[in-house]
Structure formats: structure tokens, C-alpha cells
Design a protein around this motif. Structure first.
Motif, short mmCIF file in Angstrom:
data_model
loop_
_atom_site.label_atom_id
_atom_site.label_comp_id
_atom_site.label_asym_id
_atom_site.label_seq_id
_atom_site.Cartn_x
_atom_site.Cartn_y
_atom_site.Cartn_z
N UNK A 68 -116.53 -9.34 62.27
CA UNK A 68 -115.20 -9.28 63.15
C UNK A 68 -114.73 -10.58 63.30
N UNK A 69 -115.51 -11.58 63.42
CA UNK A 69 -114.98 -12.83 63.71
C UNK A 69 -114.26 -13.42 62.49
N UNK B 266 -111.22 -11.77 62.21
CA UNK B 266 -110.25 -12.22 62.94
C UNK B 266 -109.55 -13.62 62.79
N UNK B 267 -110.19 -14.46 62.23
CA UNK B 267 -109.80 -15.65 61.98
C UNK B 267 -108.79 -15.62 60.73
N UNK C 92 -105.90 -14.33 62.22
CA UNK C 92 -104.89 -15.47 62.96
C UNK C 92 -104.24 -16.37 62.15
N UNK D 123 -101.06 -14.92 60.65
CA UNK D 123 -100.21 -14.75 61.55
C UNK D 123 -99.38 -16.24 61.80
N UNK E 123 -95.64 -17.36 60.98
CA UNK E 123 -95.26 -17.67 62.24
C UNK E 123 -93.71 -17.91 62.26
N UNK F 27 -95.77 -23.81 63.17
CA UNK F 27 -97.01 -24.40 64.02
C UNK F 27 -97.75 -25.52 63.08
N UNK G 155 -102.14 -26.70 66.65
CA UNK G 155 -102.20 -25.10 67.16
C UNK G 155 -103.32 -24.45 66.37
N UNK H 94 -106.67 -25.17 67.81
CA UNK H 94 -106.66 -24.18 69.18
C UNK H 94 -107.19 -23.25 68.80
N UNK H 95 -106.52 -22.43 68.17
CA UNK H 95 -106.82 -21.06 67.88
C UNK H 95 -108.23 -20.66 67.21
N UNK I 274 -112.66 -22.13 68.58
CA UNK I 274 -113.40 -21.44 69.27
C UNK I 274 -114.26 -20.42 68.58
N UNK I 275 -113.40 -20.02 67.55
CA UNK I 275 -114.07 -18.71 66.63
C UNK I 275 -115.02 -19.44 65.61
N UNK J 147 -108.49 -13.93 70.52
CA UNK J 147 -107.51 -14.43 69.72
C UNK J 147 -106.11 -14.14 69.84
N UNK K 102 -103.53 -17.28 70.31
CA UNK K 102 -102.11 -17.52 69.61
C UNK K 102 -100.96 -17.81 70.43
#
Lengths: 709, 144
Positions: free
Chosen positions: A385-386, A389-390, A393, A396, A400, A414, A418, A421-422, A425-426, B14, B18
């Protein structure tokens, strides 16, 4: 008689295209008529098609070596005095050649896959899947061959417009265009690409992308054929690992190239091209873990099919991203027609994959479920999942500017902060899961056992992390004085602690796990009266289950790499000094003296200006460096002049001393020096990851994988 | 449910990061005309154009960026950075910084130029019409 490279190359491209179409038709007939003779014919078609496109690629390489500058692609990326290694690398130096290279590797791999089906006594699932695999694989191959034959043919002759421009430039045009005149030399490769990484990095990235086609073809074939066993997972395991290894290698080689050549002291900038190679790595890594759940628990069949489709689609998405001009960036290609081809292919892949996934959804469902989060499959699922999810992200954020244009009516880009930051943590969560994963058992692990196995390594990781940070912050960065002031040091000292601690925790937890297993094995051997040393027990355990211990080594490599990334980016120091010949400047703990100059010396195709530097510490010379600036004049068919900056790096044990200089300004040279603490740990982590991946992929282990209950 | 909860937490976390990242760290991308028209004065923006000319190759670097759609529209840029190696006239360039209306100059903190392998499409545009291909036999004769 002159060999006609253009005709032969084009003929081979078209032969390969025809054979690929034939493979699809024969496979469809084989499925419908249930006649194996058609499958055999399709198999031979796959092999012949692979040989034909390989001959086309070989023909292009031969044209580079033979200096056939009547081919525009050869003219654009080569010249007579180019080193042979770059003539060979010319195959992937430009867009058209890179597509041919892609098709060639696809052809070779397709031929190997087809050849591997010839084995007698093959699993009935394999026999059933064979024509479906050919159809999926050939459809992918067909796309690339169609792009080559219709839109992006590297055997295109030089255009009359180019010839006229070159004649005018050479003063050869006297009143009218001289018909039949062709350039006698090439424009040459851009000097910035004349670097040894050019020979290794692009093919590694492409191989990573291309090899994911094999598990994708088998996965899709299984979906289409309604073959719900784990056959395709077992069969493509080595292909998947090799693809992942090339993908990993390509990413890190790209970073190393950027670091050593581009002169900004970094190795990763979250550029769309970099992201393009990282996206399939993330989902590919998830897939490598997730297939183990299917093998051991007969679960996640839908998820695995989705993941491999996603990985392959993301490798095509990356290619689309870099060839369509959809996002502007440091690396983005200018927009071209080829982007539309990739977009159509991408949409078709998504539609077909989703259709068959939904169509087979009910049949793919497994009766088993995750019993506990504290289990191997529970941790793998979270890791999946992580990772996904990364990847989501990053998609996206990369898109962007387009997304914001669509919804906010203004493109917003970005930058690195940025992304950091996103994602950070993951990444930390991922490292945490990597630390605990190998210490969990299938089905269920008691919390007390988990704590027992992980608490000791965690305690050991604390001083290791603190020591690492002390080296990076106090010794290299030279801010030991700040350690007396906790508030002042906190800002610099603590941000990296989490990542560095997690990195060391992975290493200590795995070390502890291996130690316990080998000790237990050693005890059993001794109790049984068998001889042998602890080392032999260690080797036996490792070789018996190379899949597991190869994977552990990959994890250690990832941990070492993470420590290197955290230390080198957070504690990096940049200095800028202006020094004249004979003068000395202080750079951190070093004294840097300009000992000599060498101006505008003609070397081969360029003029070289070198500055000789002596770097001393406490009065003792520790390094001599000669950063350089080169100037490639616009001569011959090289239509643009080009300066290049040649960085020099002295690799000390604890840090890299990285220097380049700017052109002379009033008798002084401005030097930019980066000091990168522990950056070598990134390259060490890379080697460990490759070694572990190779060890895991080699089929030497005798241990059979069965269902866990 | 065991799967849905962590997945939802990861997704929400997430999405929040974002949203925070792009609202606080997002940089508007503009064309030269928009900057000259006074959009976002004093705020960090990224501007795309073509390199028209270099007034000073030494630091501080001074150059003109031409608008992509209007060739007559130019923007003066100053940047206290080293001249990038792939910084040549007519090349695609992006500058990140802010517009200083007091002296009508864009103060760039970063310059983005393209990787050298990526100029192919533009270069090809200058190579003439592809339908004007020469006689292949002549090509063979001359180049071999």
C-alpha cells in the motif's frame, strides 16, 4: 559491391513486423482450432521475428562504425573521430534508435521466452498459456515495430533541407544545390553525452522497462485464458527479479552520472524523467513482495495481476512522459508525434488490463484472508500500500502542472521540497516495515515475539545512528561546537535521525535474525554429531534459501543507501571561493591551493583549460585535483559550439570533496566545492542491492515453496 | 476491514501532504508576456521561453528570454549563478525567481536548461522538409 544499410535495415524491420503479425494470427488460430501445430509455428515466428529485428539493430550499429552519414540518425549522433564505445552507444543515443533498441531487446527476450516453451514435460498450465502469452507479447512488440516502420525509422536518409544547410555552411553551394552530395562526416554526439555512463545507464533503464513485459504478458495471458493457478508467478519470478535489478541499476547509474557529470553536486532532482524510471520500480518492488503472498497463502491474485499490469503500464507511461512533451522539465523531450502513439498505446493497455481484471474478478478471489496485521502477509500488504501510494503521489506531483492547468486554470509546478515533504514520511514508514517484515511469520506472529526480536536491534541501532550523525554533522560538517548548544544543534542534528536510525535498525534486525537462524542450524548439526564450522553453517543456511537471504541483502543495501541519502543531503556543505594562481583558500578543514594552470590546450575535438589544485589537511597534502573546462568549437559538421564543465571528485572515507570552477574572471577562478558526508554509502547500498538481487534470482536453493498454514 | 483502515489512513495522509505541498510550495508557471504584464510581481514564479541573447556570461549572468508565442517580446534576466553548459541561443530555457518591477528585470534564482539528449525534436525541425529526400543510391555512393 556496397552494402545497402538503409534497404537491409528497413527490410529487417518490416520482416519482423510481418512475423509479429503472423505470430498473433497463428496463436489465435491455435486457440480456436486447438491445434498445437499452429502454436509451434507461432513459436518459430517469435524466434524469427526476434532475429530479424536484432539484425536491423546490428545493421544500424554497423552503419555507425562504417560512417554511413547518409542516414540522418547516424549523421546526428556520430562522427568519424568518435570513440568506438559511443558509436555503439549511438544505438540508444537518440529517439529513433532508442525505440529500435527497445524493439530489439523485446525481440530477443521474446525469442528466449518462446524457446523456453519447447521443454518437454512442461506444466499443463504452461502448455495452455503458451499461445495467449504469444498474443500479448506480440501485441506489445507490434506497437514498437509499427512506431519504427511508420513514425520513427532510424534508417531515414538525410533530408534535402539538411544537405542544403550543410552545403551552405561548408561554402560548397555554388549557385545551386549539388544533387547527390552527402555529408562525409557526422555532427557528432553532444559532448555532455560523451561519458562512460552513456554506455551503461540508458540500456540498463530500458532493460528494466522492457523485461517487465514478460511477467505482464504471462499475467495477462493467465487472465485472458482463465488460468488461475500460480504458474505464471512461478515461471516469471526470475524475469521479474532481473527486470527489477536492471530498473534499480538504471536509476542509480542515472544518479551517479548526474552526480559525476552535471556539476550541481546532486544525484536526484525529482525530474519527470527520473520519476519515470522510479514509478515502475515502486510498483515492481510491491509486486516482488506481493507474489510471495500468492505463493505462500494463495491470496492476492487480483492484486498481483493489477500490480504487474500497473508496473508495465507505468514503464510505458514513463516513456510517454519523456517523449510527449506533456510536462516541461530539465529533461523533457520537445513534443513530438510519437507522444500520441504512446498515449494511444497507454490508453489501450489500461482499458484491456482493466477489462480482463473485472471480467475475471470473481474467479480470482481467494478464500484466504489476512488473519493478522502482525504477520508476514500483513506487513507485505502494508508495504504494498505504501509503495503504491508513493507511486500515486509521484504521478500526481509530476502531472501537477497539467492537473492545475485543468482545474485551477494555471499551471503550477512543484519542486524538490514538495516531493520531499510528501514522500519522506512514507519512505520512513517503508523503512519501518522493512525492519519488522523479516521478523514476522506467515499467518500470525505474537506481538511479544515481535518485540523480543526487534527491541535488541532497535537499542543497538540508536548508538549507531547517533555515531553516524556525529560523523556527518560534527566531523565532516565541522559543527562540533554546536553540539554544546542543544537548541542550535537540534535543527541540523535531528531531521536525519529518523531515517538513519531506521536504516541501522534494518541492518541490526536482519543481522540478529540471520545470527539466530545460523546458530540454531549450527546447534542442530552439532547435536546430530555432524562436524563443520559456524561459517559452514552460515553458508549452508544462505545457499539453501538464497531467495530469502538474497532478499535480506537487498534490504541491507536499501538501508545503507537510505543512510547515505539522509547524511549526504542533510549535512552537505557548499563553499564558493575565488582563488588566483598560487593562492590558497580554506575550505572547511582543508587548504586548497591553485598550483598551476593550463589554458586552451587543443585536445582532439576540444580545447581544454585545467586548474591544478593541491588539497591539504593540517599541512599534509591529501589530494591533487585538476577540474577542467572544455570548449568544443563549431567546426566541420558540428553546427553548435559547446562548453562543458568537468567536475573532479576526491572520495575520502567520510566524505566526497567535489569541485568545479567557472571561467576566469579578472585573473581569479571561482571554485564551487561540495562536501558530501557519507555519500559513498549510496553507491555501497547500490552494490549490495544488486548482489542481493542476483543471489536471490539464481536458482540454486533447494527449498521448495509451499503454502503456509 | 483490516485492509481498508490502513489503506484509508495512508490515502488520507498522502492527500493531506499533497494538498499542503502544492498550496505552500507550488510555483506558478508563466509565459514571458504574463510576467511583463505584471502578473505575480515579487512572487516566486517559473517562466518559460527561448534564450534570445547573453549580455554577460560572467556572474552575475545577464541575458534576454524571448516569449515562446511572440518573438518580439523579450524579458531581461539577471542571475547570480554559473552559466549552464547547455545555455545557447534559441534553446528552450526556464527561469525561476521573481519579477522586479523597479528595474524591469527578472531576478532568477534557478535556470533550467534541457538535457543534451533531448533537443532532437527541435533540431529536426531545422533540418528541412522530410519529403525532400535525396536519391538513396547517391547517398550510398557518397557515404561508403
Amino acid at each position: 559491391m556496397n552494402f545497402d544499410y538503409i534497404d537491409f535495415g528497413r527490410a529487417m524491420e518490416r520482416v519482423s513486423l510481418g512475423l509479429t503479425l503472423l505470430v498473433i494470427v497463428l496463436s489465435l488460430i491455435a486457440i480456436r482450432a486447438k491445434d498445437r501445430r499452429f502454436i509451434l509455428a507461432a513459436r518459430h515466428g517469435m524466434i524469427a521475428g526476434g532475429i530479424a529485428i536484432t539484425l536491423a539493430a546490428a545493421c544500424l550499429v554497423a552503419a555507425f562504425f562504417d560512417g554511413v552519414y547518409g542516414i540522418e540518425y547516424v549523421f546526428s549522433y556520430s562522427e568519424s573521430k568518435l570513440d568506438p564505445q559511443y558509436k555503439f552507444a549511438g544505438l540508444w543515443a537518440g529517439l529513433d534508435g532508442s525505440i529500435l533498441f527497445w524493439a530489439m531487446i523485446l525481440g530477443v527476450v521474446g525469442a528466449i521466452v518462446a524457446w523456453s516453451f519447447r521443454k518437454r514435460g512442461m506444466d499443463p498450465s504452461g502448455r495452455r498459456l503458451e499461445p495467449y502469452v504469444y498474443i500479448v507479447y506480440a501485441c506489445v512488440q507490434l506497437f514498437f515495430l509499427a512506431v519504427i516502420c511508420i513514425e520513427s525509422d532510424p534508417f531515414t536518409e538525410v533530408s534535402a533541407g539538411l544537405v542544403a544547410m550543410l552545403q551552405e555552411r561548408q561554402g560548397a553551394l555554388e549557385g545551386a544545390l549539388v544533387r547527390g552530395w552527402l555529408p562525409t562526416d557526422g555532427r557528432g554526439l553532444n559532448p555532455l553525452l560523451e561519458n562512460y555512463w552513456m554506455t551503461f545507464h540508458p540500456p540498463s533503464v530500458y532493460l528494466g522497462f522492457i523485461l517487465y513485459t514478460v511477467p505482464f504478458a504471462f499475467g495477462m495471458a493467465a487472465l485472458i485464458a482463465g488460468e488461475f493457478s500460480s504458474y505464471w508467478i512461478r515461471t516469471t519470478r526470475v524475469w521479474t527479479l532481473v527486470a527489477w535489478l536492471f530498473n534499480t541499476n538504471g536509476i542509480i547509474l542515472g544518479g551517479l552520472w548526474a552526480y559525476e557529470v552535471l556539476g550541481w553536486g546532486g544525484y536526484w532532482a525529482w525530474d519527470p524523467v527520473e520519476n519515470a524510471s522510479f514509478l515502475p520500480w515502486l510498483t515492481g518492488t510491491a509486486f516482488v513482495h506481493s507474489v510471495m503472498i500468492q505463493e505462500r497463502r494463495d491470496m492476492m491474485r487480483v492484486w498481483n495481476s493489477l500490480l504487474i499490469a500497473m508496473t508495465f503500464i507505468l514503464s510505458i507511461f514513463g516513456t510517454y512522459l519523456t517523449r510527449s512533451g506533456i510536462v516541461s522539465s530539465v529533461h523533457a523531450f520537445a513534443s513530438g508525434v510519437i507522444g500520441d502513439w504512446f498515449l494511444m498505446f497507454l490508453l489501450a493497455l489500461i482499458a484491456v488490463s482493466l477489462f480482463f481484471l473485472f471480467y475475471r474478478m470473481r474467479d480470482l478471489r481467494s478464500p484466504n484472508t489476512v488473519d493478522s496485521v502482525f504477520s508476514r502477509e500483513g506487513v507485505f500488504l502494508l508495504n504494498n500500500m505504501v509503495l503504491v501510494a508513493i507511486a500515486g503521489a509521484i504521478v500526481v506531483l509530476t502531472l501537477w502542472p497539467k492537473i492545475s492547468m485543468e482545474f485551477l486554470d494555471r499551471p503550477i509546478s512543484v519542486n524538490v521540497p514538495v516531493y520531499n515533504l510528501v514522500c519522506t514520511p512514507f519512505f520512513a514508514l517503508l523503512l519501518f516495515l522493512t525492519a519488522i517484515g523479516p521478523n514476522t511469520a506467515w499467518v500470525r506472529t505474537s506481538l511479544s515475539r515481535l518485540v523480543r526480536n526487534l527491541a535488541g536491534p532497535a537499542i543497538l541501532a540508536v548508538p549507531l545512528a547517533a555515531g553516524t550523525q556525529y560523523l556527518a554533522y560534527a566531523v565532516v560538517r565541522g559543527e562540533a561546537a554546536n553540539l554544546d548548544d542543544p537548541i542550535a544543534s537540534m535543527a541540523h542534528f535531528y531531521p536525519g535521525f529518523v531515517i538513519i536510525f531506521l536504516g541501522w535498525w534494518i541492518v541490526t534486525a536482519l543481522g540478529w535474525e540471520v545470527l539466530r537462524t545460523v546458530n540454531a542450524h549450527d546447534r542442530i548439526r552439532r547435536t546430530g554429531g555432524r562436524g563443520g564450522s559456524w561459517i559452514s553453517s552460515f553458508l549452508r543456511v544462505g545457499l539453501k534459501n538464497n531467495r530469502r537471504y538474497g532478499g535480506y541483502l537487498v534490504h541491507v543495501g536499501l538501508a545503507v543507501l537510505a543512510i547515505g541519502v539522509a547524511a549526504s543531503s542533510i549535512y552537505s556543505v557548499t563553499d564558493e571561493v575565488s582563488v588566483a594562481e598560487g593562492d590558497t583558500a580554506t575550505v572547511g578543514p582543508y587548504e586548497m591551493t591553485v598550483t598551476g594552470l593550463q589554458r586552451d590546450v587543443p585536445v582532439s575535438a576540444y580545447f581544454s583549460t585545467k586548474v591544478h589544485l593541491s588539497v591539504a589537511q593540517n599541512g599534509t597534502e591529501v589530494a591533487t585535483l585538476d577540474p577542467e573546462r572544455r570548449f568544443y568549437p563549431a567546426t566541420g559538421f558540428r553546427t553548435e559550439e559547446q562548453p562543458t564543465t568537468e567536475v573532479k571528485i576526491k572520495r575520502f572515507f567520510l566524505e566526497d570533496f567535489y569541485v568545479y570552477f567557472e571561467p576566469d574572471q579578472g585573473g581569479k577562478y571561482i571554485f564551487t566545492i561540495f562536501r558530501k558526508p557519507l555519500i559513498s554509502m549510496i553507491w555501497l547500498g547500490w552494490i549490495l542491492m544488486l548482489a542481493g538481487g542476483l543471489f536471490a534470482a539464481v536458482p540454486i536453493g533447494k527449498r521448495k515453496v509451499g503454502l503456509a498454514t | 476491514m483490516k485492509v481498508v483502515i490502513p489503506f484509508a489512513l495512508i490515502f488520507v495522509g498522502l492527500a493531506a501532504l499533497i494538498a499542503m505541498g502544492v498550496t505552500q510550495g507550488g510555483i506558478p508557471e508563466l509565459q514571458v508576456e504574463q510576467v511583463l504584464a505584471g502578473e505575480y510581481p515579487g512572487r516566486e514564479v517559473k517562466v518559460h521561453g527561448f534564450l534570445e541573447s547573453i549580455q554577460s556570461g560572467e556572474r552575475p549572468l545577464r541575458f534576454k528570454v524571448r516569449a515562446k508565442e511572440s518573438p518580439d517580446v523579450m524579458m531581461d534576466v539577471v542571475c547570480d549563478r554559473t552559466k549552464p553548459d547547455t545555455f545557447q541561443k534559441d534553446y528552450d530555457v526556464a527561469v525561476q525567481g521573481y519579477w522586479n518591477p523597479d528595474d524591469n528585470t527578472f531576478v532568477a534564482e534557478q535556470i533550467f536548461t534541457k538535457c543534451p539528449s533531448k533537443y532532437e525534436a527541435e533540431a529536426k525541425e531545422g533540418l528541412g522538409s522530410p519529403d525532400m529526400v535525396l536519391d538513396p543510391a547517391a547517398a550510398d555512393e557518397t557515404s561508403n
